[in-house]
Design an enzyme around this catalytic site. Structure first.
Site, PDB file in Angstrom:
ATOM      1  N   ASP A  73      53.630  33.237  30.184  1.00 13.57           N
ATOM      2  CA  ASP A  73      52.718  34.339  30.479  1.00 13.57           C
ATOM      3  C   ASP A  73      51.815  34.543  29.256  1.00 13.57           C
ATOM      4  O   ASP A  73      52.307  34.607  28.119  1.00 13.57           O
ATOM      5  CB  ASP A  73      53.555  35.607  30.752  1.00 13.57           C
ATOM      6  CG  ASP A  73      52.681  36.772  31.183  1.00 13.57           C
ATOM      7  OD1 ASP A  73      53.142  37.613  31.970  1.00 13.57           O
ATOM      8  OD2 ASP A  73      51.502  36.827  30.749  1.00 13.57           O
ATOM      9  N   THR A 133      31.551  41.781  39.521  1.00 14.44           N
ATOM     10  CA  THR A 133      31.954  43.154  39.847  1.00 14.44           C
ATOM     11  C   THR A 133      31.627  44.109  38.709  1.00 14.44           C
ATOM     12  O   THR A 133      31.703  45.313  38.881  1.00 14.44           O
ATOM     13  CB  THR A 133      33.468  43.221  40.151  1.00 14.44           C
ATOM     14  OG1 THR A 133      34.166  42.466  39.184  1.00 14.44           O
ATOM     15  CG2 THR A 133      33.769  42.689  41.520  1.00 14.44           C
ATOM     16  N   ASP A 184      50.168  28.425  31.717  1.00 14.41           N
ATOM     17  CA  ASP A 184      50.114  29.131  33.004  1.00 14.41           C
ATOM     18  C   ASP A 184      51.521  29.610  33.368  1.00 14.41           C
ATOM     19  O   ASP A 184      52.504  28.908  33.149  1.00 14.41           O
ATOM     20  CB  ASP A 184      49.601  28.172  34.106  1.00 14.41           C
ATOM     21  CG  ASP A 184      49.010  28.920  35.301  1.00 14.41           C
ATOM     22  OD1 ASP A 184      47.838  28.668  35.646  1.00 14.41           O
ATOM     23  OD2 ASP A 184      49.727  29.771  35.867  1.00 14.41           O
ATOM     24  N   LYS A 244      37.434  43.994  33.878  1.00 13.43           N
ATOM     25  CA  LYS A 244      36.549  42.917  33.392  1.00 13.43           C
ATOM     26  C   LYS A 244      35.486  43.485  32.440  1.00 13.43           C
ATOM     27  O   LYS A 244      35.134  42.872  31.438  1.00 13.43           O
ATOM     28  CB  LYS A 244      35.895  42.198  34.579  1.00 13.43           C
ATOM     29  CG  LYS A 244      36.861  41.291  35.323  1.00 13.43           C
ATOM     30  CD  LYS A 244      37.367  40.174  34.405  1.00 13.43           C
ATOM     31  CE  LYS A 244      38.444  39.341  35.017  1.00 13.43           C
ATOM     32  NZ  LYS A 244      38.921  38.255  34.133  1.00 13.43           N
ATOM     33  N   ARG A 253      35.632  48.100  53.529  1.00 19.05           N
ATOM     34  CA  ARG A 253      36.784  48.046  52.603  1.00 19.05           C
ATOM     35  C   ARG A 253      36.421  48.775  51.321  1.00 19.05           C
ATOM     36  O   ARG A 253      35.342  48.538  50.750  1.00 19.05           O
ATOM     37  CB  ARG A 253      37.116  46.586  52.312  1.00 19.05           C
ATOM     38  CG  ARG A 253      38.281  46.336  51.391  1.00 19.05           C
ATOM     39  CD  ARG A 253      38.586  44.850  51.253  1.00 19.05           C
ATOM     40  NE  ARG A 253      37.483  44.136  50.579  1.00 19.05           N
ATOM     41  CZ  ARG A 253      37.557  42.837  50.269  1.00 19.05           C
ATOM     42  NH1 ARG A 253      38.606  42.114  50.612  1.00 19.05           N
ATOM     43  NH2 ARG A 253      36.539  42.261  49.648  1.00 19.05           N
ATOM     44  N   SER A 291      52.314  32.255  38.402  1.00 19.89           N
ATOM     45  CA  SER A 291      52.493  33.400  39.320  1.00 19.89           C
ATOM     46  C   SER A 291      51.495  33.325  40.470  1.00 19.89           C
ATOM     47  O   SER A 291      51.681  33.950  41.510  1.00 19.89           O
ATOM     48  CB  SER A 291      52.286  34.709  38.546  1.00 19.89           C
ATOM     49  OG  SER A 291      50.963  34.737  37.996  1.00 19.89           O
ATOM     50  N   ASN A 292      50.422  32.573  40.274  1.00 18.94           N
ATOM     51  CA  ASN A 292      49.448  32.435  41.359  1.00 18.94           C
ATOM     52  C   ASN A 292      48.926  31.007  41.391  1.00 18.94           C
ATOM     53  O   ASN A 292      47.728  30.762  41.565  1.00 18.94           O
ATOM     54  CB  ASN A 292      48.286  33.422  41.179  1.00 18.94           C
ATOM     55  CG  ASN A 292      47.483  33.582  42.481  1.00 18.94           C
ATOM     56  OD1 ASN A 292      48.005  33.350  43.571  1.00 18.94           O
ATOM     57  ND2 ASN A 292      46.226  33.920  42.355  1.00 18.94           N
ATOM     58  N   SER A 335      33.039  38.752  35.707  1.00 19.73           N
ATOM     59  CA  SER A 335      32.818  38.801  37.156  1.00 19.73           C
ATOM     60  C   SER A 335      31.601  39.634  37.503  1.00 19.73           C
ATOM     61  O   SER A 335      31.248  40.571  36.782  1.00 19.73           O
ATOM     62  CB  SER A 335      34.060  39.424  37.810  1.00 19.73           C
ATOM     63  OG  SER A 335      33.766  39.832  39.118  1.00 19.73           O
ATOM     64  N   PHE A 337      30.152  34.935  40.404  1.00 22.24           N
ATOM     65  CA  PHE A 337      29.932  35.634  41.658  1.00 22.24           C
ATOM     66  C   PHE A 337      31.093  35.253  42.566  1.00 22.24           C
ATOM     67  O   PHE A 337      32.251  35.512  42.170  1.00 22.24           O
ATOM     68  CB  PHE A 337      28.507  35.353  42.151  1.00 22.24           C
ATOM     69  CG  PHE A 337      27.547  36.281  41.412  1.00 22.24           C
ATOM     70  CD1 PHE A 337      27.275  36.082  40.070  1.00 22.24           C
ATOM     71  CD2 PHE A 337      26.998  37.392  42.054  1.00 22.24           C
ATOM     72  CE1 PHE A 337      26.448  36.971  39.370  1.00 22.24           C
ATOM     73  CE2 PHE A 337      26.168  38.271  41.357  1.00 22.24           C
ATOM     74  CZ  PHE A 337      25.901  38.062  40.018  1.00 22.24           C
ATOM     75  N   TYR A 353      39.542  46.350  39.233  1.00 23.56           N
ATOM     76  CA  TYR A 353      39.335  44.964  38.783  1.00 23.56           C
ATOM     77  C   TYR A 353      38.040  44.874  37.963  1.00 23.56           C
ATOM     78  O   TYR A 353      38.026  44.343  36.851  1.00 23.56           O
ATOM     79  CB  TYR A 353      39.254  44.024  39.988  1.00 23.56           C
ATOM     80  CG  TYR A 353      38.723  42.654  39.643  1.00 23.56           C
ATOM     81  CD1 TYR A 353      37.422  42.296  39.958  1.00 23.56           C
ATOM     82  CD2 TYR A 353      39.525  41.734  38.974  1.00 23.56           C
ATOM     83  CE1 TYR A 353      36.930  41.056  39.618  1.00 23.56           C
ATOM     84  CE2 TYR A 353      39.036  40.491  38.626  1.00 23.56           C
ATOM     85  CZ  TYR A 353      37.737  40.151  38.953  1.00 23.56           C
ATOM     86  OH  TYR A 353      37.236  38.921  38.608  1.00 23.56           O
ATOM     87  N   ASP A 403      34.158  47.656  48.047  1.00 24.15           N
ATOM     88  CA  ASP A 403      33.131  46.660  48.393  1.00 24.15           C
ATOM     89  C   ASP A 403      31.728  47.220  48.164  1.00 24.15           C
ATOM     90  O   ASP A 403      31.503  48.416  48.319  1.00 24.15           O
ATOM     91  CB  ASP A 403      33.247  46.282  49.873  1.00 24.15           C
ATOM     92  CG  ASP A 403      34.252  45.161  50.095  1.00 24.15           C
ATOM     93  OD1 ASP A 403      34.748  44.630  49.098  1.00 24.15           O
ATOM     94  OD2 ASP A 403      34.536  44.839  51.255  1.00 24.15           O
TER      95      ASP A 403
HETATM   96  C1  WQD Z   1      33.609  38.703  50.247  1.00 27.81           C
HETATM   97  C2  WQD Z   1      32.953  39.389  51.437  1.00 27.81           C
HETATM   98  C3  WQD Z   1      34.072  41.416  52.053  1.00 27.81           C
HETATM   99  C4  WQD Z   1      37.765  39.392  53.351  1.00 27.81           C
HETATM  100  C5  WQD Z   1      35.233  38.428  44.801  1.00 27.81           C
HETATM  101  C6  WQD Z   1      36.535  38.116  44.139  1.00 27.81           C
HETATM  102  C7  WQD Z   1      36.591  38.724  42.782  1.00 27.81           C
HETATM  103  C8  WQD Z   1      35.329  38.490  42.011  1.00 27.81           C
HETATM  104  C9  WQD Z   1      34.138  38.995  42.790  1.00 27.81           C
HETATM  105  C10 WQD Z   1      35.448  36.598  40.528  1.00 27.81           C
HETATM  106  C11 WQD Z   1      32.877  40.910  51.275  1.00 27.81           C
HETATM  107  C12 WQD Z   1      34.180  40.369  53.163  1.00 27.81           C
HETATM  108  C13 WQD Z   1      36.497  39.647  52.850  1.00 27.81           C
HETATM  109  C14 WQD Z   1      38.056  39.690  54.706  1.00 27.81           C
HETATM  110  C15 WQD Z   1      35.801  40.448  54.998  1.00 27.81           C
HETATM  111  N1  WQD Z   1      35.175  37.110  41.730  1.00 27.81           N
HETATM  112  N2  WQD Z   1      35.540  40.155  53.673  1.00 27.81           N
HETATM  113  N3  WQD Z   1      37.055  40.198  55.479  1.00 27.81           N
HETATM  114  O1  WQD Z   1      35.370  41.246  47.238  1.00 27.81           O
HETATM  115  O2  WQD Z   1      33.219  39.966  46.838  1.00 27.81           O
HETATM  116  O3  WQD Z   1      35.225  39.730  45.289  1.00 27.81           O
HETATM  117  O4  WQD Z   1      34.135  38.233  43.993  1.00 27.81           O
HETATM  118  O5  WQD Z   1      35.742  37.165  39.540  1.00 27.81           O
HETATM  119  O6  WQD Z   1      37.654  38.077  42.123  1.00 27.81           O
HETATM  120  O7  WQD Z   1      37.566  38.665  44.926  1.00 27.81           O
HETATM  121  O8  WQD Z   1      35.249  38.731  47.591  1.00 27.81           O
HETATM  122  O9  WQD Z   1      36.064  37.227  49.345  1.00 27.81           O
HETATM  123  O10 WQD Z   1      37.162  39.524  49.072  1.00 27.81           O
HETATM  124  O11 WQD Z   1      34.841  39.373  50.000  1.00 27.81           O
HETATM  125  O12 WQD Z   1      34.919  40.923  55.722  1.00 27.81           O
HETATM  126  O13 WQD Z   1      39.181  39.514  55.232  1.00 27.81           O
HETATM  127  O14 WQD Z   1      33.742  39.158  52.585  1.00 27.81           O
HETATM  128  O15 WQD Z   1      33.854  42.712  52.593  1.00 27.81           O
HETATM  129  O16 WQD Z   1      31.677  41.333  51.906  1.00 27.81           O
HETATM  130  P1  WQD Z   1      34.711  40.015  46.782  1.00 27.81           P
HETATM  131  P2  WQD Z   1      35.930  38.685  49.022  1.00 27.81           P
END
Ligand code: WQD
Length: 358
Positions: free
Chosen positions: A60, A128, A33, A154, A293, A36-37, A126, A179, A150, A296
């Site tokens: 890295d 996504t 690791d 993936k 956003r 970095s995060n 993911s 998820f 992102y 999304d």
């Molecule tokens: C969740 C919900 C936002 C922040 C994640 C991970 C990504 C991948 C897929 C693993 C959405 C809402 C969020 C905020 C909000 N996972 N929200 N206000 O975008 O589904 O993606 O799952 O690989 O790595 O990031 O997750 O937690 O950002 O958003 O309203 O300040 O919450 O719109 O509906 P996301 P998230």
């Protein structure tokens, strides 16, 4: 003979929880690791949790020299690969960084594996990769696309691994489509502590509950969902960790490649999460509605039946337990650790006007 595993990104959120379950399952594990995060205290906490010294190399995963050194020093049977960037909003802000971390680094890792005759890999993919789903729940054979860099990174990783396992004898890959990971280890010693604010919902809700942020910005209240806010399939990070071990077992015992969803199979909205967190923390969580956003989707939740059939996997924890374990972590193990800069969400691009209706 105990199987030896290289765990890239093993000091991170999901990686550290997977480390604990791998050790409990009897594997020998080396963490690689770059921190970095990830908090530098994580290896010590993992030693506390497992009662065993932690083997960790700070490097890295895109550093070919470092990879060759770690492969030369160990006789790995498989790699569990977490080291990557994962924030959807950040990928929109800097896509090049995501392709470098999530694609170039993967290719470098696979070259090192090939050179050292290590041909089993568990890969963090993911949900996504499903883009804006056409139907819910989402099965693995659903159309693949992406709505953000992102998700594209993936998807490219998955395609490359599929090509590799088809064309190279002896290779097998477990592709796990997460998820929304949430919650923390029940001990409160490890949990989600992003060093850069990836904008994930639950850590931000927790910061508001602790009084570190004034309110949560809810992105969009006009989605076609029960309360108008975005729906996601939240899965407890301990369940996710267990899924990785079950995938690794299948690879090592049967050499059988697989691509499965790791999800709960039901969705919760942003407001559901906020209300549950209020109940758990006893704190009122202020929020303000903001435009959608970019990147999304309205709703996303998994059909988990393939993971059940192929791995015998089931996500057992519910949203209440995710919030309870998150709150325990936030108010014990995370206290005093680095906090990301206060998240100013407005600089994330708002979604275009068109409606992503289901
Ligand atoms: C969740 C919900 C936002 C922040 C994640 C991970 C990504 C991948 C897929 C693993 C959405 C809402 C969020 C905020 C909000 N996972 N929200 N206000 O975008 O589904 O993606 O799952 O690989 O790595 O990031 O997750 O937690 O950002 O958003 O309203 O300040 O919450 O719109 O509906 P996301 P998230």
């Amino acid at each position: 003979m105990t199987a030896q595993i290289l765990l890239t990104g093993g000091a991170g959120f999901i990686g550290s929880h997977t480390y604990v379950v791998l050790i409990e399952a009897g594997y020998d594990v080396v963490i690689l690791d770059d921190f970095s995060n990830a908090e530098v205290c994580v290896p010590d906490r993992l030693e506390q949790l497992t009662g065993k010294p932690v083997q960790v190399m700070k490097a890295d995963v895109s550093d070919a020299k470092a990879l060759n050194a770690v492969f030369a020093a160990h006789c790995f049977d498989a790699v569990v690969h977490f080291a990557a960037r994962k924030s959807v909003p950040q990928s929109l802000a800097s896509p090049e960084a995501f392709f470098s971390s999530n694609i170039t680094a993967l290719l470098t890792l696979l070259e090192a594996m090939e050179r050292h005759h290590v041909k089993r890999i568990v890969y963090s993919s993911s949900a996504t990769v499903y883009g804006a789903p056409e139907a819910l729940p989402i099965p693995e054979h659903a159309p693949l696309s992406y709505t953000n860099p992102y998700g594209l990174s993936k998807l490219m990783g998955e395609q490359y691994l599929n090509q590799k396992t088809r064309s190279k004898r002896g290779w097998a890959a477990g592709i796990l489509r997460y998820f929304n990971p949430a919650g923390a280890h029940p001990s409160g010693l490890i949990g989600e502590a992003p060093l850069s604010n990836g904008g994930n919902l639950m850590p931000l809700v927790a910061q508001v509950a602790k009084g570190e942020l004034p309110c949560v910005h809810i992105y969009g209240r006009d989605y076609g969902t029960h309360d108008g806010t975005g729906i996601r399939d939240y899965i407890h990070v301990c369940d996710l960790a267990q899924g990785h071990v079950q995938s690794l077992n299948l690879l090592l015992q049967q050499g059988r490649s697989h691509t499965v969803n790791l999800g709960k199979g039901r969705g919760y909205s942003v407001l559901d999460v906020i209300k549950t967190y209020e109940n758990v923390s006893g704190q009122q969580i202020a929020y303000r509605f903001k435009p959608r956003r970019a990147g999304d989707v309205a709703a996303s939740f998994s059909d988990p039946s393939m993971a059940a059939a192929v791995l015998g996997f089931e996500a057992r924890h519910n949203l209440l337990e995710m919030c309870q374990s998150s709150w325990r972590w936030e108010t014990t193990g995370r206290m005093g650790l680095h906090r990301p800069a206060a998240f100013i969400p407005d600089h994330f691009p708002a979604a275009p006007a068109q409606h992503l209706q289901l």
